[in-house]
Design an enzyme around this catalytic site. Structure first.
Site, PDB file in Angstrom:
ATOM      1  N   ASP A  78       0.848  -1.197   0.000  1.00 48.35           N
ATOM      2  CA  ASP A  78       0.000   0.000   0.000  1.00 48.35           C
ATOM      3  C   ASP A  78       0.883   1.248   0.000  1.00 48.35           C
ATOM      4  OD1 ASP A  78      -2.981   1.036   0.809  1.00 48.35           O
ATOM      5  OD2 ASP A  78      -1.421   2.259   1.771  1.00 48.35           O
ATOM      6  N   TYR A 100       2.866   9.924  -0.353  1.00 49.24           N
ATOM      7  CA  TYR A 100       3.948   9.426   0.510  1.00 49.24           C
ATOM      8  C   TYR A 100       5.332   9.694  -0.097  1.00 49.24           C
ATOM      9  CZ  TYR A 100       0.093   6.552   2.442  1.00 49.24           C
ATOM     10  OH  TYR A 100      -1.092   6.108   2.965  1.00 49.24           O
ATOM     11  N   LYS A 112      -2.576   5.730  -4.409  1.00 46.81           N
ATOM     12  CA  LYS A 112      -3.678   6.679  -4.202  1.00 46.81           C
ATOM     13  C   LYS A 112      -3.379   7.999  -4.891  1.00 46.81           C
ATOM     14  CE  LYS A 112      -3.820   4.642   0.422  1.00 46.81           C
ATOM     15  NZ  LYS A 112      -2.393   4.526   0.795  1.00 46.81           N
ATOM     16  N   HIS A 116      -7.446   9.425  -2.455  1.00 49.55           N
ATOM     17  CA  HIS A 116      -6.853   9.431  -1.112  1.00 49.55           C
ATOM     18  C   HIS A 116      -7.758  10.092  -0.067  1.00 49.55           C
ATOM     19  CE1 HIS A 116      -2.612   9.277   0.869  1.00 49.55           C
ATOM     20  NE2 HIS A 116      -3.548   8.990   1.730  1.00 49.55           N
TER      21      HIS A 116
END
Ligand code: A2P
Length: 253
Positions: free
Chosen positions: A22, A27, A52, A85
């Protein structure tokens, strides 16, 4: 995790037996994740990659561009699961974003499309306008915030509940006396007790760890079970303690 940390953690995770990875554009570590997947002996079709779309790329054209950027960073032909997201209701563009997700699904660039941090009202809006349900809603969920109502609504609509921060993101929940007692009784760690609670509720927990020992521990949760009493005691720990943002509020991401 940054790219280098993600590369190392994903390589170790795949070697240990993890198959669901994931990540998210937000990120900033899709490149590292992709490098580890490319270097791994595990075949691509045995790995389930979730990423996402970041908030800054809501909108139809922006989503198609954002997806292409993620796919290039990951270095893959397709993504297994693509999630919006955050709904960012203040921006009012998640419906256009969802239309682009449907397009990506129809072009087989994404196997499954879903959302993260959405409320039932927001999901209803997507479905009313497009007729397409998200297959997953990934939400904050741990024993201190167990989301009973939202989970029941997901079940009713056959949406898979994925749990982010399933261990409570490093807060003191893993030191709760009830969880420590249960861990001692089962000869398991507190994290294993909490992950077992998730699995028995029907959640897909996605625990984060950069430590190979804890990664191995978090995977070793399929050979014991909690009793109904244990499950009820864990579910009773909920103090409604949300750690992250409230999806109904506008946040800048
Ligand atoms: P670390 O990366 O050093 O293992 P969550 O998944 O709920 O967001 O929680 C992640 C946090 O919990 C990280 O700080 C991670 O630290 C820690 N963690 C992950 N697995 C375990 C475990 N088995 N026992 C204790 N802490 C853990």
């Amino acid at each position: 995790m940054n790219n280098a940390q993600a590369r190392e953690a994903v390589a170790k995770g795949l070697a240990l037996g993890y198959r669901l990875i994931d990540t998210a554009a937000l990120y900033g570590n899709e490149t590292g994740v992709g490098e580890a997947i490319a270097a791994s002996p595990v075949p691509r079709d045995e790995i389930f990659i979730t990423t996402k779309l970041r908030g800054a790329q809501h909108g139809y054209d922006e989503t198609l561009a954002g997806f292409e950027e993620s796919r290039n960073r990951l270095g893959v032909d397709y993504i297994d699961l693509y999630l919006i997201h955050w709904p960012l209701p203040g921006r009012g563009r998640y419906l256009d974003t969802w239309r682009a997700f449907i397009e990506l699904r129809e072009r087989s660039l994404v196997r499954s499309i879903g959302v993260s941090n959405f409320t039932p009202a927001q999901i209803d809006h997507l479905v009313t306008e497009t007729g397409r349900w998200p297959v997953v809603n990934q939400i904050e969920l741990h024993p201190d915030f167990s989301q009973a109502k939202l989970r029941a609504w997901h079940t009713e609509h056959r949406i898979v509940t994925q749990a982010w921060s399933p261990l409570g993101a490093g807060t003191d929940i893993l030191h709760h006396p009830k969880i420590l007692d249960m861990a001692a009784a089962h000869r398991r760690s507190p994290a294993q007790i909490v992950l077992r609670w998730h699995l028995q509720l029907g959640n897909v927990p996605i625990p984060k760890s950069a430590d190979p020992g804890r990664m191995a521990q978090n995977l070793n949760v399929f050979t014991f079970a909690l009793s109904d009493e244990d499950m009820a005691a864990l579910s009773a720990l909920d103090r409604g303690n949300r750690l992250g943002a409230d999806p109904d509020h506008h946040i800048e991401l």
